[in-house]
Design a protein around this motif. Structure first.
Motif, short mmCIF file in Angstrom:
data_model
loop_
_atom_site.label_atom_id
_atom_site.label_comp_id
_atom_site.label_asym_id
_atom_site.label_seq_id
_atom_site.Cartn_x
_atom_site.Cartn_y
_atom_site.Cartn_z
N ASN A 41 3.65 12.57 1.87
CA ASN A 41 2.57 11.60 1.96
C ASN A 41 2.59 10.95 3.34
O ASN A 41 3.64 10.94 4.01
CB ASN A 41 2.76 10.50 0.91
N MET A 43 1.47 7.33 5.61
CA MET A 43 0.91 5.99 5.76
C MET A 43 1.03 5.63 7.25
O MET A 43 2.14 5.59 7.79
CB MET A 43 1.64 4.97 4.89
N CYS A 64 8.10 5.27 -2.90
CA CYS A 64 7.97 5.28 -1.44
C CYS A 64 9.25 5.75 -0.74
O CYS A 64 9.79 5.04 0.13
CB CYS A 64 7.60 3.90 -0.92
N TYR A 92 -7.75 13.21 5.44
CA TYR A 92 -7.19 11.87 5.55
C TYR A 92 -8.13 10.86 4.89
O TYR A 92 -9.28 11.18 4.56
CB TYR A 92 -7.03 11.46 7.02
N THR A 117 3.69 6.03 12.15
CA THR A 117 3.47 6.93 11.02
C THR A 117 4.70 6.99 10.12
O THR A 117 5.80 7.31 10.59
CB THR A 117 3.14 8.35 11.51
N GLN A 235 -1.07 3.45 -0.47
CA GLN A 235 -2.51 3.34 -0.26
C GLN A 235 -3.13 2.36 -1.25
O GLN A 235 -4.05 1.62 -0.89
CB GLN A 235 -3.16 4.72 -0.36
N GLY A 248 -4.19 7.01 5.56
CA GLY A 248 -3.32 7.80 4.70
C GLY A 248 -3.85 9.21 4.57
O GLY A 248 -4.90 9.55 5.11
N HIS A 249 -3.11 10.05 3.86
CA HIS A 249 -3.60 11.37 3.51
C HIS A 249 -4.57 11.24 2.35
O HIS A 249 -4.45 10.29 1.55
CB HIS A 249 -2.44 12.28 3.10
#
Length: 267
Positions: A41, A43, A64, A92, A117, A235, A248-249
């Motif tokens: 993931n 962020m 996370c 994204y 990132t 997210q 985010g993705h």
């Protein structure tokens, strides 16, 4: 380019080849692609918010788990050698003040030199182990994105970051649930063992067929829903905390890294 490639076609390509395909415009959920390599993931936040994200992750390691961090302005690193974090994910999501304003396939136009990132572990990583043990992975078998849900479980806040736990769901035959728990518990860096098994209403999920992210899956008779912590959680925190900008993705559209799944396997 040919965007009709099947997951089976893509399962054996290298992470570098996958990232090149995404850079060239292929937009697909990444479950089942480059099997054996860890997915992640993303962020991406301004440097002045990075400590809050780091602390949020430290306080909420289940959803996370951080695999790596690119310093302010960096666009590549050890997990994507020769790659570019701005172009090498299939899709994204760009947030302004907590609202998704764009879902681009390239974030170069949004890029800032102060962006940090965070590369966060993803449960797609342990799916290879589930498949090798002949456990079903419904979203791969059904050719859809994994279903993900906001829950009524609150994460521990950190600075400006706070929000609900997000979970992904994979139905399992009841007799195979212990195997799923045992296998995934050996991958703590990519969410590890499930956080909940069975009744979704206990997580505040009122309609299992209406995920907040991703797609619904058919739950065969005799199978029960199993829920894992999900890296979309940051997210959800961004949506609630409303920073001026964050990226985010797109859920289910992950960074495919050069790290082997086995690197995150514990005895």
């Amino acid at each position: 380019m040919n965007t009709a490639a099947t997951t089976e076609d893509l399962s054996k390509i290298s992470p570098q080849q996958a990232r090149e395909l995404f850079r060239d415009g292929l937009v697909v959920p990444t479950a089942g692609i480059s099997l054996g390599y860890a997915q992640a993931n993303l962020m991406i936040v301004p440097k002045d918010m990075a400590f809050d994200v780091l602390l949020f992750a430290q306080r909420n390691p289940k959803p996370c788990p951080i695999l790596g961090v690119l310093d302010a302005g960096e666009t590549s690193g050890p997990l994507l050698k020769g790659g570019d974090i701005r172009t090498d994910v299939p899709q994204y999501v760009v947030y302004e003040n907590g609202v998704a304003i764009d879902t681009p396939t390239d974030i170069t136009s949004y890029w800032r030199d102060d962006f940090v990132t965070f590369i966060i572990g993803c449960s797609f990583t342990f799916e290879t182990a589930l498949l090798e043990a002949n456990l079903p992975v419904a979203h791969i078998a059904q050719g859809v994105n994994v279903p993900m849900y906001r829950t009524n479980v609150r994460c521990e806040s950190a600075g400006k970051m706070g929000g609900p736990l997000v979970v992904s769901m994979r139905p399992m035959p009841a007799n195979l649930v212990p195997d799923a728990v045992r296998i995934t518990s050996r991958y703590p860096a990519v969410h590890g063992a499930p956080v909940h098994i069975g009744n979704p209403e206990e997580l505040g999920i009122t309609d299992i067929n209406s995920p907040d992210f991703g797609d619904p899956v058919v739950i065969p008779e005799g199978q029960i829903p199993v829920f894992w912590a999900c890296g979309v959680t940051p997210q959800a925190a961004v949506m609630e905390s409303k920073p001026s900008i964050a990226i985010g993705h797109a859920p289910g559209h992950m960074l495919i890294t050069d790290a082997k799944d086995s690197q995150y396997l514990v005895p």
